[in-house]
Structure formats: structure tokens, C-alpha cells
Design a protein around this motif. Structure first.
Motif, short mmCIF file in Angstrom:
data_model
loop_
_atom_site.label_atom_id
_atom_site.label_comp_id
_atom_site.label_asym_id
_atom_site.label_seq_id
_atom_site.Cartn_x
_atom_site.Cartn_y
_atom_site.Cartn_z
N SER A 141 -25.28 29.18 1.67
CA SER A 141 -25.32 30.40 2.47
C SER A 141 -24.30 31.39 1.93
O SER A 141 -23.38 31.04 1.20
N PHE A 163 -30.46 35.31 5.00
CA PHE A 163 -30.74 34.44 6.13
C PHE A 163 -32.19 34.64 6.53
O PHE A 163 -32.67 35.77 6.59
N HIS A 216 -27.24 35.01 16.46
CA HIS A 216 -26.49 36.14 15.90
C HIS A 216 -25.01 35.80 15.81
O HIS A 216 -24.37 36.01 14.77
N CYS A 261 -30.29 30.74 3.40
CA CYS A 261 -29.93 29.97 4.59
C CYS A 261 -31.05 30.10 5.63
O CYS A 261 -31.42 31.22 5.99
N VAL A 316 -24.17 32.95 13.12
CA VAL A 316 -24.35 33.41 11.74
C VAL A 316 -23.23 34.38 11.37
O VAL A 316 -22.74 34.37 10.24
N VAL A 337 -32.37 29.40 9.45
CA VAL A 337 -31.80 29.23 10.79
C VAL A 337 -32.95 29.13 11.79
O VAL A 337 -33.91 29.90 11.72
N TYR A 377 -21.68 36.26 6.06
CA TYR A 377 -22.47 37.22 6.83
C TYR A 377 -22.10 38.65 6.45
O TYR A 377 -22.98 39.51 6.33
#
Length: 167
Positions: free
Chosen positions: A24, A107, A160, A130, A163, A132, A27
Motif C-alpha cells: 500500500s 486503493f 475512510h 491496496c 485508510v 479494502v 494515504y
């Protein structure tokens, strides 16, 4: 349908191969976010738009793809596809579906309780860094991050929030 059995066979192979070397990104460094789901209810459309809005507020680009199992085309503000867009051998005939799979999402979120065969195929075929989704026993090898299901707004904000904490 027979093609679903073939796609499930492909998914099982891809689940073992593709998710071995995921990584990942932070963010803060993420630029592109994807959202995929099965359009079974108006609530899911609302969830996709709410989650998209949260990411757009953070300055992220968001692409949404919805699978329409009912075979009718709903006019939504994002891309959709039906079984008619999939060949017998599980190939997608519309270029926007293939482009979504090939996109290098930082993501990729799945909003389904348990991904059906078609959405699972998009997830395991994806080039996302990544994946999710909601926690569902047996889906651990699909996702990199799973959020426990709860009240609608709780798990959406949870997706939210968690992440955003990836740094």
C-alpha cells in the motif's frame, strides 16, 4: 450460468497468484481511488457517492464501477456493466471495464457484504496497490484491509478513517 463457474475457477487461481506481492501507499501520497460494487439497492449507490465525496474532499481522484446483476441498464453518474458485457469465457467486452481493472489505483474499495463472482473477479484481476472491503470470513486472501461491518455510516467512515491512518 456456466460462465460464472469458469470465472469462479479463474478467481480461485488469481486469489493465490496476484495478491502475494501487494503494497500500500501512504494515504497522503495516494492520488487515485477506485470503488466497485454490485448495484443491488439504492443504498449502495448512496454509499458509493458518500465514500467518493469523502475522498474527493481530501483531493483524491475517484472512479466508480457498478455491476448490474438485473440486466437492465440504470443511468447512474458512473460506469456500470451487466452480464451482457461478459463473454462465455469471462472476458469483458467493454473497454471501460478493462480500463478499470488495468487502472493503477492506490486503493480499491469494494462495498459488497460479500463480493459476488463478477465483482470478485474485478478485485483479484485489479492492479490496485491496496484492496479494502467489508470483513467476510473466507475473503481474507482478497483484501489487504478489511473493515468490520456495522451501521452503514459507521463502516463507511471506518473505511475512510482507517485508510487515512496508513502512513
Amino acid at each position: 450460468m456456466i460462465f460464472r463457474k469458469y470465472i469462479q475457477f479463474k478467481n480461485n487461481k488469481l486469489r493465490k497468484i496476484n495478491r502475494q506481492e501487494t503494497h500500500s501507499v501512504r494515504y497522503d501520497d495516494a492520488t487515485l481511488i477506485g470503488i466497485v460494487f454490485t448495484n443491488n439497492s439504492v443504498a449502495q449507490i448512496d454509499w458509493a457517492e458518500q465514500l467518493s465525496g469523502l475522498f474527493k474532499k481530501d483531493g483524491k481522484s475517484v472512479k466508480i464501477m457498478a455491476y448490474e446483476p438485473s440486466r437492465e441498464v440504470n443511468h447512474l453518474p458512473f460506469d456500470t456493466f451487466t452480464d451482457q458485457d461478459i463473454t462465455f469465457w469471462g472476458k469483458y467486452v467493454r473497454s471501460n471495464i478493462n480500463a478499470f481493472i488495468d487502472e493503477d489505483f492506490d486503493f480499491l474499495f469494494c462495498l459488497d457484504e460479500k463480493p459476488n463472482t463478477i465483482v470478485e473477479n474485478i478485485l483479484v484481476s485489479s492492479h490496485a496497490k491496496c484492496l479494502v472491503g467489508k470483513y467476510h470470513e473466507g475473503s481474507e486472501d482478497i483484501y489487504d484491509l478489511m473493515i468490520a461491518p456495522g451501521a452503514d455510516n459507521d463502516w463507511l467512515s471506518g473505511m475512510h478513517t482507517y485508510v487515512k491512518r496508513i502512513n
